[in-house]
Design a protein around this motif. Sequence first.
Motif, PDB file in Angstrom:
ATOM      1  N   ARG A  31      40.450 -64.144-102.239  1.00 17.72           N
ATOM      2  CA  ARG A  31      40.132 -65.392-102.084  1.00 17.72           C
ATOM      3  C   ARG A  31      40.605 -66.065-100.880  1.00 17.72           C
ATOM      4  NH1 ARG A  31      43.412 -68.664-106.796  1.00 17.72           N
ATOM      5  NH2 ARG A  31      45.114 -67.732-105.696  1.00 17.72           N
ATOM      6  N   HIS A  32      41.656 -65.993-100.412  1.00 17.87           N
ATOM      7  CA  HIS A  32      42.139 -66.189 -99.202  1.00 17.87           C
ATOM      8  C   HIS A  32      41.199 -66.023 -97.993  1.00 17.87           C
ATOM      9  CE1 HIS A  32      45.329 -67.835 -96.317  1.00 17.87           C
ATOM     10  NE2 HIS A  32      45.021 -66.444 -95.582  1.00 17.87           N
ATOM     11  N   LYS A  33      40.794 -64.730 -97.731  1.00 13.89           N
ATOM     12  CA  LYS A  33      39.755 -64.614 -96.897  1.00 13.89           C
ATOM     13  C   LYS A  33      38.166 -65.059 -97.083  1.00 13.89           C
ATOM     14  CE  LYS A  33      41.966 -59.969 -96.030  1.00 13.89           C
ATOM     15  NZ  LYS A  33      42.357 -60.261 -94.625  1.00 13.89           N
ATOM     16  N   VAL A  34      37.886 -65.288 -98.048  1.00 11.57           N
ATOM     17  CA  VAL A  34      36.745 -66.137 -98.301  1.00 11.57           C
ATOM     18  C   VAL A  34      37.077 -67.487 -97.854  1.00 11.57           C
ATOM     19  CG1 VAL A  34      35.496 -66.966-100.291  1.00 11.57           C
ATOM     20  CG2 VAL A  34      35.944 -64.556-100.050  1.00 11.57           C
ATOM     21  N   GLN A  40      33.876 -70.434 -99.541  1.00  9.08           N
ATOM     22  CA  GLN A  40      34.463 -70.547-100.682  1.00  9.08           C
ATOM     23  C   GLN A  40      33.425 -71.386-101.507  1.00  9.08           C
ATOM     24  OE1 GLN A  40      35.476 -71.680 -98.009  1.00  9.08           O
ATOM     25  NE2 GLN A  40      36.704 -73.415 -98.307  1.00  9.08           N
ATOM     26  N   SER A  41      32.157 -71.866-101.148  1.00 11.14           N
ATOM     27  CA  SER A  41      31.179 -72.390-101.994  1.00 11.14           C
ATOM     28  C   SER A  41      29.992 -71.396-102.437  1.00 11.14           C
ATOM     29  CB  SER A  41      30.251 -73.713-101.340  1.00 11.14           C
ATOM     30  OG  SER A  41      29.561 -73.107-100.242  1.00 11.14           O
ATOM     31  N   GLN A  42      29.973 -70.234-101.703  1.00 12.63           N
ATOM     32  CA  GLN A  42      29.153 -69.320-101.720  1.00 12.63           C
ATOM     33  C   GLN A  42      29.627 -67.968-102.702  1.00 12.63           C
ATOM     34  OE1 GLN A  42      26.618 -68.499 -98.398  1.00 12.63           O
ATOM     35  NE2 GLN A  42      27.761 -70.195 -97.445  1.00 12.63           N
ATOM     36  N   VAL A  43      30.985 -67.866-102.549  1.00 14.55           N
ATOM     37  CA  VAL A  43      31.710 -66.506-103.190  1.00 14.55           C
ATOM     38  C   VAL A  43      32.580 -66.934-104.183  1.00 14.55           C
ATOM     39  CG1 VAL A  43      32.889 -64.638-102.837  1.00 14.55           C
ATOM     40  CG2 VAL A  43      31.450 -65.349-101.046  1.00 14.55           C
ATOM     41  N   ARG A  44      32.492 -66.413-105.521  1.00 13.80           N
ATOM     42  CA  ARG A  44      33.668 -66.350-106.571  1.00 13.80           C
ATOM     43  C   ARG A  44      34.441 -65.327-106.671  1.00 13.80           C
ATOM     44  NH1 ARG A  44      29.353 -67.717-111.279  1.00 13.80           N
ATOM     45  NH2 ARG A  44      30.367 -65.790-111.773  1.00 13.80           N
ATOM     46  N   VAL A  45      35.556 -65.416-107.025  1.00 11.32           N
ATOM     47  CA  VAL A  45      36.662 -64.489-107.164  1.00 11.32           C
ATOM     48  C   VAL A  45      37.166 -64.473-108.580  1.00 11.32           C
ATOM     49  CG1 VAL A  45      38.554 -63.101-106.002  1.00 11.32           C
ATOM     50  CG2 VAL A  45      36.945 -64.628-104.539  1.00 11.32           C
TER      51      VAL A  45
END
Length: 172
Positions: A31-34, A40-45
């Motif tokens: 999440r931090h690296k994303v 962050q708007s394109q990747v969910r963790v």
Amino acid sequence: MQMDVRAAPFSVLFVCMGNICRSPTAHGVFRHKVALSGLQSQVRVDSAGTHNYHPGRAPDHRTQRHAALRGYDLSDLRARQMLAGDFERHDLVLAMDWDNLALAQALCPPEHARKVRRLTEFCQQFDSPVVPDPYYGGAAGFHEVLDLVEDACEGLLQHVRQQLQHRAQLRT
């Protein structure tokens, strides 16, 4: 109304046994690296456990402490059990070790089997087949988990970027 899958965020689920040590560490690190990469708007963790040992609990205090020493805040994460629907919702389901990989594969519907992998497949520097469980060990185990997870999450971020580029090409 059916959502266009190609426009949906890319979603990653990290899985360990109880969802209080390894998978929340991977969740927080990735999440931090994303966020640092602006994705962050394109990747969910997300993260989950193969067992329902600690539902609703925060990550183990040692996990949180060691993660915080490296700049990762895991305090908002809560343990939950992996569900059959997770395979539909996530693009990758990444297990921390062989046992949890087998449990995830057993729960996974056949049409989503390609999504289930080991996190360490994405390691770039370390050559470890698994992220070992630090729960019954000392501080060195939590450091080792972070070393492996940070390395794997770098490789994973590169993979996710490629997947996002591929999806963007499909939309054009």
